[in-house]
Every structure is written in structure tokens, then in C-alpha cells.
Design a protein around this motif. Structure first.
Motif, PDB file in Angstrom:
ATOM      1  N   ALA A  92      -6.788   4.466 -11.983  1.00  9.04           N
ATOM      2  CA  ALA A  92      -5.443   4.713 -11.460  1.00  9.04           C
ATOM      3  C   ALA A  92      -4.851   5.985 -12.056  1.00  9.04           C
ATOM      4  N   SER A  93      -5.020   6.176 -13.363  1.00  7.11           N
ATOM      5  CA  SER A  93      -4.436   7.334 -14.036  1.00  7.11           C
ATOM      6  C   SER A  93      -4.970   8.646 -13.484  1.00  7.11           C
ATOM      7  N   PRO A 120      -4.529   5.986  -3.040  1.00  6.78           N
ATOM      8  CA  PRO A 120      -5.180   4.759  -2.565  1.00  6.78           C
ATOM      9  C   PRO A 120      -6.635   4.650  -3.010  1.00  6.78           C
ATOM     10  N   VAL A 121      -7.334   5.774  -3.071  1.00  9.86           N
ATOM     11  CA  VAL A 121      -8.726   5.733  -3.518  1.00  9.86           C
ATOM     12  C   VAL A 121      -8.808   5.237  -4.965  1.00  9.86           C
ATOM     13  N   SER A 184      -6.197   4.348   7.196  1.00  8.84           N
ATOM     14  CA  SER A 184      -6.756   3.979   8.488  1.00  8.84           C
ATOM     15  C   SER A 184      -8.270   3.960   8.363  1.00  8.84           C
ATOM     16  N   GLY A 185      -8.923   3.353   9.342  1.00  6.23           N
ATOM     17  CA  GLY A 185     -10.370   3.323   9.364  1.00  6.23           C
ATOM     18  C   GLY A 185     -10.958   2.653   8.138  1.00  6.23           C
ATOM     19  N   ALA A 186     -11.970   3.315   7.550  1.00  8.82           N
ATOM     20  CA  ALA A 186     -12.659   2.754   6.390  1.00  8.82           C
ATOM     21  C   ALA A 186     -11.712   2.596   5.204  1.00  8.82           C
ATOM     22  N   LEU A 187     -10.762   3.539   5.070  1.00 11.64           N
ATOM     23  CA  LEU A 187      -9.811   3.453   3.958  1.00 11.64           C
ATOM     24  C   LEU A 187      -8.917   2.222   4.115  1.00 11.64           C
ATOM     25  N   VAL A 234       0.812   1.145   0.893  1.00  4.15           N
ATOM     26  CA  VAL A 234       0.056   2.354   1.215  1.00  4.15           C
ATOM     27  C   VAL A 234      -0.456   2.316   2.650  1.00  4.15           C
ATOM     28  N   THR A 235      -0.837   1.132   3.105  1.00  7.50           N
ATOM     29  CA  THR A 235      -1.448   1.014   4.436  1.00  7.50           C
ATOM     30  C   THR A 235      -0.437   1.068   5.578  1.00  7.50           C
ATOM     31  N   VAL A 236       0.827   0.790   5.293  1.00 11.47           N
ATOM     32  CA  VAL A 236       1.791   0.674   6.404  1.00 11.47           C
ATOM     33  C   VAL A 236       2.937   1.675   6.338  1.00 11.47           C
ATOM     34  N   ALA A 237       3.119   2.362   5.205  1.00 13.28           N
ATOM     35  CA  ALA A 237       4.324   3.181   5.030  1.00 13.28           C
ATOM     36  C   ALA A 237       4.061   4.643   5.390  1.00 13.28           C
ATOM     37  N   PRO A 238       4.885   5.239   6.275  1.00 10.42           N
ATOM     38  CA  PRO A 238       4.753   6.673   6.579  1.00 10.42           C
ATOM     39  C   PRO A 238       5.322   7.527   5.444  1.00 10.42           C
ATOM     40  N   ASN A 239       4.790   8.726   5.291  1.00 11.37           N
ATOM     41  CA  ASN A 239       5.183   9.609   4.194  1.00 11.37           C
ATOM     42  C   ASN A 239       6.684   9.878   4.162  1.00 11.37           C
ATOM     43  N   TRP A 240       7.226   9.851   2.941  1.00 12.37           N
ATOM     44  CA  TRP A 240       8.596  10.222   2.601  1.00 12.37           C
ATOM     45  C   TRP A 240       9.651   9.228   3.083  1.00 12.37           C
TER      46      TRP A 240
END
Length: 464
Positions: A92-93, A120-121, A184-187, A234-240
Motif C-alpha cells: 500500500a505504501s 488500486p493495484v 474496469s475489466g480485469a482490474l 475505487v470501483t464505483v467512484a468517478p475522479n474528483w
């Protein structure tokens, strides 16, 4: 290991109430996320580059501090669980720090895909380490599991360096665009799996907290739940948007919780609440070395405290490297002039008896050289015994130690008291593991607390 049986009583309803309140508090962020995404009018856009940079950087720094603390404790105690937790925080760091670089107009003119998706990675990779930490490793596999974890740590650090280079120079696969706004996708699939792994690990640490109590397992449980919720965001929120800001704050809150829990724990064995059962109370065959100065009391009576301190420091400056650095012993304690050292404490020294014997001989050689320069200084006696001991965490808040207990420890201490000045005494159990030992019989010794005499020998050398 004997465990305390918790009975229902006046405290039980309060405990259940506390846990219920804890679950409600942890559910609030997820409820807030659902509300924001179901009411677009509430999910307003707030773009503030400096705030983003400092929030992400603060989370990365806290995670790095926790990774270092847990990693150091894991290496010192040979605890696989805490080692994998350190990899969770390290992942995470590192990736959070890379994500901080994605903040436009702060360090770089524009973000790249690699920097943008690094958070997210990193959290997803961390979920694998978190769930690995819940697997109890048998004592006989502990050393190999630790080596595997160290290899994974090197691989993780290498991955971060490569990821940073590819992102910075916009090399494939990060050569175009700024990456997807949401997973999205594999992520997306990986994020869903990671969420499940974090929740599974949280259940384990919740049960650990229920058995052992303590602040740190509770903080770890809450942190893992927050990390799971962050992956959902992370999966559902749009940037900013507010929902996007939420997962940044969830990450910060998770690492603040663990750092605070560790800080509130007693500094000696700070992470003991997370140790594996074998670290808290496990049995292991070890070699124990005791050393102390013959005539120390009379020397202390006739010299000033400053002179006594100088003498001890000169001795220990050569004695401790001899037993610890060159032969892999762990100094369990120093009490005045007495030194206790253990070998094979974490189960990775099959040749522990030989290491202890070599350490004893070198300790006498090094301290003898010092004594030759200071006529009148007392000399060390050394005793070594091998046998099964209990490795245990003793004490509580205000005084806690990780030590070894058992008859083998007592015998080593008693044998040291019978060793010749400047010599190394070993028991028959230790000598049986030293086929090339050159010895002189010390004879059967009557030791305090032992019904039968104990055979001992003076170790002169190891022939190879």
C-alpha cells in the motif's frame, strides 16, 4: 497453549454492545458511499490538487512506518504472520506514494496511467498478503515460510521500481492516456476479489481479538474492513467527486488506526497481539548459552560504579558481536554482568548446538584478550545446554518480554555456575550434537533443583 476461558458475566453484554457499535461505525463509510452514488446531486465534484497530494502522501508515510515496524518485529521474532502484514502495508505504501505523483501540477505536469491506477493495484496486491497472514504456519515450516516472505518482499520492491520507471517515462503499457477513471475489466475483477480477501482477513483478526483481547487486533480488524471499503469505492467512484475523495480518506483512516493501535501498545513486543500461536507460546529445541563474571560482586564492592560500567562495556563490546553477529545468537537479556543468548529461536538454525559452542569459545577468546590488558578484572564463565523450551511472551502493559522458559534453560544457567573461569561447560545433550568436540570431563554435577546429577564437560575446541 492454555487459553483463558471467557465466561458470560456482567462484562459480556457490554462487550457485545461494543462490538455492535464497532460494526455500525465501520458500516458508515459504505452507507455514505451508497448514498452518494444513488443521489448524484449529493456527489458533487471537488478538485483540489494539493489536498489530494497531501492526503495520499500522509497515508503512504503512515503505511511505510507500519510496514517498517511490523517487518522489524517479524524478523526479530521469526513471526510469519506479522511478516505478511508488513508486506500488506509495504504494498500500500509504495503504490500510494506513486499515486501521489499522479496529482497534476504538484510534482509532475500531468498524470500518467501507471501513476493513476497504482493505488488500486497496490491495495489489491496487499489483500493477497493480508489473507496470507491468517494462515498458521507449522513450526517445522516456519523458517522456509520466512525465507519465502523475504523473497516476496524483494519482488514487491522490484515491481514498484519497475512500475515507477514505466509510469515516469510513459513506456508500454502506460504510454497512452491517463488510465481508466474507475476500475474496469480485469482490474474490476481483481478489486472484487481483493475486497473479499480483506473481509476474510478481517474476520480472522476479529476472532483473534475475541480470543486474546488487546487494542492492536481490534485496530487491525477495523483497518482491513476500511481497506475493503476503499476498494469498493475505487470501483464505483468517478475522479474528483465526493465518493472518490472518500476512498482516499478511508485509506488514510485505515493506516491511522493501525499506527495508533501500535503506538498505544506497550513498546516492548509492540506487535505481540498479532503474533502466531507458536510465537506467543510454542515449543522448540534450542541451545541456550549463559555467561557471567566470576568475582563480579567483590570487584564491584571495591571499585566505583563508573569503573564497573567501563569494565562491563569493554567486555560486552566484544562479547555480544561474538555470539550474535558472527554466530547468529539472539541476546535474550543482559542482567548486570550476566548474559543469556539463545540459538535456533526462530527455527532456522539446525546447527544451533555448534553455533552456541563456537560462540562460547569465541566469547572467551575475545574477553580473555581484554582481561589480559586489565589484570584484576574478573573473567567470564560460560555454560551451554540444549533441549526443548517454551518460547513465550511474558508480562503485560508496563513490562513485557519475549523469552524462553523450561528446564533446559535452568540447566544451562546452573552449568554456567560450575564452569571453570575462562572456560566453556557443555552438557551431555549439547555434546551429543558436537561429534568433533574436544573436551575434558567435568564430571556429574549436583545442580540445584535437579534430583539426579547432570553430566558436563569442558569444551576445549571443535576440531573442524
Amino acid at each position: 497453549m492454555a487459553e483463558t476461558i471467557r465466561t458470560a458475566g456482567p462484562a459480556a453484554p457490554r462487550a457485545r454492545t461494543g462490538r455492535f457499535v464497532g460494526v455500525l461505525l465501520l458500516a458508515i463509510p459504505l452507507a455514505g458511499l451508497i448514498l452518494l452514488r444513488s443521489r448524484p446531486a449529493l456527489d458533487s465534484k471537488i478538485e483540489h490538487d494539493p489536498a489530494h497530494f497531501w492526503i495520499v502522501l500522509a497515508a503512504a508515510v503512515l503505511s511505510a512506518i507500519t510496514a517498517y515496524g511490523t517487518g522489524s518485529a517479524a524478523a526479530r521474532r521469526g513471526d510469519v504472520r506479522v511478516m505478511y502484514l508488513s508486506l500488506t502495508f509495504l504494498s500500500a505504501s509504495g503504490f500510494l506514494a506513486l499515486h501521489a505523483l499522479a496529482t497534476p501540477h504538484v510534482l509532475l505536469p500531468a498524470a500518467s496511467a501507471g501513476f493513476n491506477i497504482s493505488t488500486p493495484v497496490g491495495i489489491i496486491i496487499g489483500s493477497a498478503f493480508a489473507v496470507a497472514s491468517v494462515v498458521e504456519v507449522p513450526p517445522e515450516r516456519n523458517a522456509q515460510a520466512l525465507r519465502t516472505a523475504r523473497i516476496l518482499r524483494l519482488g514487491l520492491l522490484l515491481l514498484m521500481v519497475v512500475w515507477a520507471a514505466l509510469s515516469l517515462w510513459r513506456l508500454p503499457p502506460f504510454d497512452e492516456g491517463i488510465g481508466p477513471e474507475r476500475a474496469s475489466g480485469a482490474l474490476l475483477v481483481a478489486a472484487i476479489v481483493g475486497t473479499g480477501l480483506y473481509l476474510g482477513a478481517a474476520v480472522f483478526y476479529f476472532r483473534l481479538w475475541s480470543r486474546r483481547g488487546g487494542l492492536l487486533p481490534a485496530a487491525m480488524t477495523a483497518a482491513l474492513v476500511l481497506l475493503a471499503e476503499a476498494l469498493v469505492a475505487v470501483t464505483v467512484a468517478p475522479n474528483w467527486f465526493l465518493s472518490w475523495w472518500e476512498w482516499h480518506l478511508l485509506l488514510l483512516a485505515a493506516f491511522v488506526l493501525v499506527a495508533w493501535g501500535a503506538q498505544q501498545s506497550w513498546h516492548e513486543e509492540r506487535f505481540a497481539g498479532l503474533y502466531e500461536e507458536a510465537t506467543v507460546a510454542g515449543r522448540r529445541v534450542m541451545s541456550i548459552l549463559f555467561a557471567d563474571l566470576k568475582g563480579f560482586t567483590s570487584y564491584s564492592e571495591s571499585h566505583t560504579p563508573a569503573e564497573v560500567t567501563q569494565m562491563l562495556n569493554e567486555y560486552f563490546n566484544v562479547a555480544i558481536p561474538a555470539v550474535a553477529k558472527r554466530h547468529g545468537g539472539q541476546v535474550d537479556r543482559i542482567i548486570g554482568d550476566a548474559l543469556m543468548v539463545t540459538f535456533n529461536r526462530i527455527g532456522d538454525q539446525d546447527d544451533h548446538a555448534r553455533r552456541a559452542a563456537l560462540a562460547g569459545l569465541e566469547l572467551q577468546a575475545e574477553t580473555g584478550r581484554i582481561a589480559a590488558q586489565h589484570p584484576g578484572w574478573p573473567r567470564f564463565r560460560v555454560g551451554i545446554n540444549t533441549g526443548e523450551v517454551l518460547v513465550s511472551v511474558l508480562g503485560g502493559e508496563g513490562g513485557r518480554t519475549h523469552t524462553v522458559i523450561g528446564d533446559a534453560v535452568n540447566v544451562a544457567s546452573r552449568i554456567e555456575g560450575q564452569a571453570p573461569v575462562g572456560g566453556v561447560a557443555v552438557t551431555a545433550d549439547t555434546l551429543a550434537l558436537l561429534p568433533d568436540a574436544v573436551t575434558e570431563p567435568l564430571g556429574p554435577l549436583e545442580l540445584k533443583g535437579k534430583d539426579e546429577p547432570v553430566e558436563a564437560h569442558v569444551l576445549l575446541a571443535l576440531s573442524r
